[in-house]
Design a protein around this motif. Sequence first.
Motif, PDB file in Angstrom:
ATOM      1  N   VAL A 184       0.838  -1.203   0.000  1.00 50.97           N
ATOM      2  CA  VAL A 184       0.000   0.000   0.000  1.00 50.97           C
ATOM      3  C   VAL A 184       0.873   1.254   0.000  1.00 50.97           C
ATOM      4  CG1 VAL A 184      -1.746   1.304   1.257  1.00 50.97           C
ATOM      5  CG2 VAL A 184      -1.909  -1.193   1.136  1.00 50.97           C
ATOM      6  N   MET A 185       1.938   1.226   0.806  1.00 51.53           N
ATOM      7  CA  MET A 185       2.867   2.354   0.836  1.00 51.53           C
ATOM      8  C   MET A 185       3.455   2.605  -0.538  1.00 51.53           C
ATOM      9  SD  MET A 185       6.431   2.882   0.766  1.00 51.53           S
ATOM     10  CE  MET A 185       7.114   1.347   1.371  1.00 51.53           C
ATOM     11  N   ARG A 186       3.887   1.545  -1.205  1.00 54.19           N
ATOM     12  CA  ARG A 186       4.535   1.700  -2.501  1.00 54.19           C
ATOM     13  C   ARG A 186       3.562   2.209  -3.564  1.00 54.19           C
ATOM     14  NH1 ARG A 186       7.869   3.621  -5.894  1.00 54.19           N
ATOM     15  NH2 ARG A 186       8.535   2.251  -7.599  1.00 54.19           N
ATOM     16  N   ILE A 187       2.339   1.689  -3.580  1.00 51.94           N
ATOM     17  CA  ILE A 187       1.365   2.137  -4.570  1.00 51.94           C
ATOM     18  C   ILE A 187       1.004   3.604  -4.331  1.00 51.94           C
ATOM     19  CG2 ILE A 187      -0.963   1.800  -5.487  1.00 51.94           C
ATOM     20  CD1 ILE A 187      -0.604  -1.202  -4.887  1.00 51.94           C
ATOM     21  N   ALA A 188       0.854   3.982  -3.053  1.00 50.89           N
ATOM     22  CA  ALA A 188       0.592   5.383  -2.755  1.00 50.89           C
ATOM     23  C   ALA A 188       1.767   6.247  -3.181  1.00 50.89           C
ATOM     24  CB  ALA A 188       0.306   5.560  -1.263  1.00 50.89           C
ATOM     25  N   ASP A 189       2.980   5.773  -2.940  1.00 46.03           N
ATOM     26  CA  ASP A 189       4.172   6.525  -3.307  1.00 46.03           C
ATOM     27  C   ASP A 189       4.291   6.688  -4.823  1.00 46.03           C
ATOM     28  OD1 ASP A 189       6.704   7.822  -2.538  1.00 46.03           O
ATOM     29  OD2 ASP A 189       7.643   6.119  -3.544  1.00 46.03           O
ATOM     30  N   CYS A 190       3.877   5.664  -5.578  1.00 45.66           N
ATOM     31  CA  CYS A 190       3.900   5.745  -7.042  1.00 45.66           C
ATOM     32  C   CYS A 190       3.026   6.882  -7.556  1.00 45.66           C
ATOM     33  CB  CYS A 190       3.410   4.426  -7.649  1.00 45.66           C
ATOM     34  SG  CYS A 190       4.600   3.066  -7.636  1.00 45.66           S
ATOM     35  N   ASN A 191       2.038   7.264  -6.769  1.00 48.65           N
ATOM     36  CA  ASN A 191       1.079   8.279  -7.196  1.00 48.65           C
ATOM     37  C   ASN A 191       1.182   9.548  -6.372  1.00 48.65           C
ATOM     38  OD1 ASN A 191      -0.678   6.683  -9.249  1.00 48.65           O
ATOM     39  ND2 ASN A 191      -0.424   5.310  -7.509  1.00 48.65           N
ATOM     40  N   ASP A 192       2.342   9.754  -5.771  1.00 50.46           N
ATOM     41  CA  ASP A 192       2.562  10.927  -4.932  1.00 50.46           C
ATOM     42  C   ASP A 192       2.956  12.123  -5.800  1.00 50.46           C
ATOM     43  OD1 ASP A 192       2.876  12.562  -2.764  1.00 50.46           O
ATOM     44  OD2 ASP A 192       4.857  11.815  -2.214  1.00 50.46           O
ATOM     45  N   PHE A 193       2.009  12.537  -6.646  1.00 53.55           N
ATOM     46  CA  PHE A 193       2.209  13.691  -7.502  1.00 53.55           C
ATOM     47  C   PHE A 193       1.271  14.805  -7.055  1.00 53.55           C
ATOM     48  CE2 PHE A 193       2.887   9.907 -10.223  1.00 53.55           C
ATOM     49  CZ  PHE A 193       4.248  10.055 -10.430  1.00 53.55           C
ATOM     50  N   GLU A 194       1.536  15.996  -7.502  1.00 58.06           N
ATOM     51  CA  GLU A 194       0.664  17.123  -7.182  1.00 58.06           C
ATOM     52  C   GLU A 194      -0.568  17.073  -8.079  1.00 58.06           C
ATOM     53  OE1 GLU A 194      -0.688  20.111  -5.009  1.00 58.06           O
ATOM     54  OE2 GLU A 194       1.284  19.202  -4.679  1.00 58.06           O
ATOM     55  N   PRO A 195      -1.731  16.737  -7.515  1.00 58.89           N
ATOM     56  CA  PRO A 195      -2.938  16.654  -8.347  1.00 58.89           C
ATOM     57  C   PRO A 195      -3.308  18.014  -8.933  1.00 58.89           C
ATOM     58  CG  PRO A 195      -3.246  15.586  -6.202  1.00 58.89           C
ATOM     59  CD  PRO A 195      -1.986  16.388  -6.120  1.00 58.89           C
ATOM     60  N   GLU A 196      -4.143  17.981  -9.951  1.00 57.33           N
ATOM     61  CA  GLU A 196      -4.622  19.226 -10.549  1.00 57.33           C
ATOM     62  C   GLU A 196      -5.535  19.961  -9.568  1.00 57.33           C
ATOM     63  OE1 GLU A 196      -3.606  20.384 -13.380  1.00 57.33           O
ATOM     64  OE2 GLU A 196      -2.429  18.601 -13.913  1.00 57.33           O
ATOM     65  N   GLU A 197      -5.746  21.222  -9.823  1.00 62.37           N
ATOM     66  CA  GLU A 197      -6.502  22.075  -8.911  1.00 62.37           C
ATOM     67  C   GLU A 197      -7.896  21.533  -8.629  1.00 62.37           C
ATOM     68  OE1 GLU A 197      -8.027  26.728  -8.633  1.00 62.37           O
ATOM     69  OE2 GLU A 197      -6.515  26.118 -10.110  1.00 62.37           O
ATOM     70  N   GLU A 198      -8.515  20.905  -9.644  1.00 55.32           N
ATOM     71  CA  GLU A 198      -9.890  20.444  -9.459  1.00 55.32           C
ATOM     72  C   GLU A 198      -9.997  19.283  -8.471  1.00 55.32           C
ATOM     73  OE1 GLU A 198      -8.522  18.729 -13.524  1.00 55.32           O
ATOM     74  OE2 GLU A 198      -8.311  20.575 -12.365  1.00 55.32           O
ATOM     75  N   HIS A 199      -8.867  18.700  -8.087  1.00 51.74           N
ATOM     76  CA  HIS A 199      -8.913  17.610  -7.124  1.00 51.74           C
ATOM     77  C   HIS A 199      -8.837  18.087  -5.687  1.00 51.74           C
ATOM     78  CE1 HIS A 199      -7.234  15.599 -10.850  1.00 51.74           C
ATOM     79  NE2 HIS A 199      -8.424  15.061 -10.670  1.00 51.74           N
TER      80      HIS A 199
END
Length: 206
Positions: A42-57
Motif C-alpha cells: 500500500v505504501m509503494r502504490i501510494a508513493d507511485c502516485n505521490d504527484f501534485e494533483p490538478e486544482e480540481e482535485h
Amino acid sequence: MQPVLEILAADDFVLWPVGEHESYGYLVLNGKLTPAEVGTAVMRIADCNDFEPEEEHGPCPTDPLGTFLHGLLTMPDLFAAGGFRVTDTTTGTVFVEPGCCNGLETWRDWLDVLDGTGYAHFGHDPSSTAERVGDIVRLTHDAYGTDGSPVTELPADQVRRLVANAQQDARDFLGLAGAWAEQHLPAHAAPVTAALARALDLASSP
C-alpha cells in the motif's frame, strides 16, 4: 505468472507498519501476504502516485497521512510499478519481467495479446515482449538484449489460464488490503481500497 510490485526501501516510513525490503526488488501480490507486506504494498502504490494533483482535485491536506495519500485518492489515472512476471518454476528462468515504466494497471495487455493485436511489451531494461503466433504465445525476456535472451513458447490456452490465475492473485491481495486498511487506516479504508482497485485495474470485470 505472478503479479509483482516493484519495491523501494522505506527505512524512514512511519505512517504505518511496513516490511523490510531492498530497493528495486519485487513483492509478489497474493492473498497470503503478512500485514507488514500488505503495508509495504500500500505504501509503494501510494508513493507511485505521490504527484501534485490538478486544482480540481482539491487542496492537499496538511497532515502527514493525508498528504501522503492525497495523490492516491485524487489522481484520475493511477500507476503501480510492476506487472505480471512469468517465470519457469522448474529452472527459475524469467521469460517476462516488468521493466521501467510498466505498471500493474496494464495487465489487460495480456488479453490484447490473446484476443486483440497479438502483441505487447512490458517496459524496458529489460524489454520483455509477448507475441501470439497462431495458437502459440512467444515470450521474450529482452527483445533488444543479447542473442542469449531467454525465449519460450506456450499454448495460448495455457497463457489464458496463467493470466486468469495472476488476476485472481491480484484480487486476493485486494481483499487482503481492504481488511488491512480497515485496521490501519480506518478513516480512509473505503477510498483507499477503491483506489487500490483502480491502481490494479480491478475496479471492473475483464
